[in-house]
Design an enzyme around this catalytic site. Structure first.
Site: not given
Ligand code: ASP
Length: 343
Positions: A211, A239, A242, A262-263, A265
């Site tokens: 991301t 789906r 975040d 990022t993480g 979500g």
């Molecule tokens: N936050 C993003 C999501 O959950 C994924 C990511 O940051 O890698 O869609």
């Protein structure tokens, strides 16, 4: 008399030292991330590492160029993220991960810190640069978030480049989906996660992350922040993570800071991460580091993980994460670029 003189000299010296310290403090103007997760040096080839460093450097240079020539922080954020969306290394734009049904559904958001305008698109499949669509929603519509086909029609009307869904496809991401399906067909896989997931071997194989996000500070002293993603491999039922949710994956306020996350979500939405960080600064007087750390700890406590980038109006920045690594970088007012990957 002598004591008074000594005191005077001491005071002058302290003043000089203080001024020197202020002058030395780095002022950052643009910060970028390319995803956080199980990123370990031992799993990375020197060649791939170079590709990531080059990509992040190119993105930082592009954004810095905009700021340097007097462009707004919004121009800088959009331009920086477009570079990363166009690069298949990252899970945003070209190279996005696949849904359970074998599609690429993209999310993005952008926000500016002066009057708190924001725009976002979610679940789009034909917009080459979702960050530009998010900005168009902010500037050319009366809404904040548009989703699916409606968002795509809006983007076309706004003059954005449409692409066929095949544009986003990369073999690497396709294989990632096949592995996720084999391991657990029902479970969505965080693109950059390896440790906490039930499908650990699936994503540890080739370590794909990505991301992307950016926060910038322009010469007028205005902040902007943006985030763009393909979400999670094997995601189902439309789906949305975040990243396009203002307050969760992205938030920006000149009075506090610009933030891009990022993480995992779901955990970032439940903790309303970006806005909570901003609130801790605004209402509790926390420093950016303390605020970001406190909220990321909460995410971890609940079982999620990830990271964020944060930049305030004074040019203070932080890039904290609670994973093994995070692709990240920053540039100071004088154009010095820093790029980091590991812990
Ligand atoms: N936050 C993003 C999501 O959950 C994924 C990511 O940051 O890698 O869609």
């Amino acid at each position: 008399m002598k004591i008074r003189n000594t005191r005077y000299v001491l005071t002058v010296w302290l003043l000089i030292l203080g001024l020197a310290a202020v002058a030395q403090k780095k002022k950052y103007v643009l910060v970028v991330h390319g995803g956080a997760g199980t990123i370990l040096k031992k799993n990375m080839s020197a060649e791939k590492e170079q590709h990531y460093i080059a990509a992040l450097t190119e993105a930082l240079k592009t954004g810095y160029g905009k700021l340097r020539s007097g462009g707004t922080s919004l121009d800088a954020v959009e331009a920086t993220i477009r570079v990363l969306e166009d690069n298949p290394l990252f899970n945003a734009g070209k190279g996005a991960v696949f849904t359970h049904d074998g599609r690429n559904e993209l999310d993005a958001s952008i926000m500016e810190g002066k009057i708190l305008k924001a725009g976002a698109v979610a679940g789009v499949t034909t917009i080459k640069n979702p960050i530009t669509a998010a900005r168009a929603v902010m500037e050319k519509s009366e809404h904040v978030m548009l989703a699916g086909r409606g968002a795509e029609l809006f983007a076309e009307e706004a003059g954005l480049t449409p692409v066929g869904p095949e544009y986003f496809r990369t073999e690497e991401r396709w294989q990632g989906l096949q592995r996720a399906l084999k391991a657990d067909s029902a479970r969505a896989v965080q693109d950059h996660d390896g440790k906490t997931s039930a499908v650990e071997p699936v994503i540890n194989i080739d370590q794909k992350f990505g991301t992307v996000g950016c926060v910038a500070l322009d010469q007028q002293g205005n902040l902007a922040a943006g985030t763009s993603t393909g979400g999670m491999t094997n995601k189902k039922y439309g789906r949305i993570g975040d990243s396009p949710v203002i307050g969760a994956g992205t938030y920006c306020n000149n009075a506090t800071a610009g933030i891009s996350c990022t993480g995992w979500g779901e955990f970032f939405i439940r903790n309303v991460v970006a806005k909570t960080v901003s609130d801790l600064i605004e209402y509790k007087g926390y420093t950016i580091d303390r605020a970001a750390g406190a909220v990321l700890d909460k995410v971890k406590e609940m079982g999620g993980d990830g990271g964020l980038i944060i930049l305030d109006k004074q040019g203070n920045m932080a890039m904290p994460f609670n994973t093994e690594g995070m692709y990240r970088g920053a540039v100071t007012e004088d154009g010095k670029i820093e790029v980091l990957i590991y812990r």
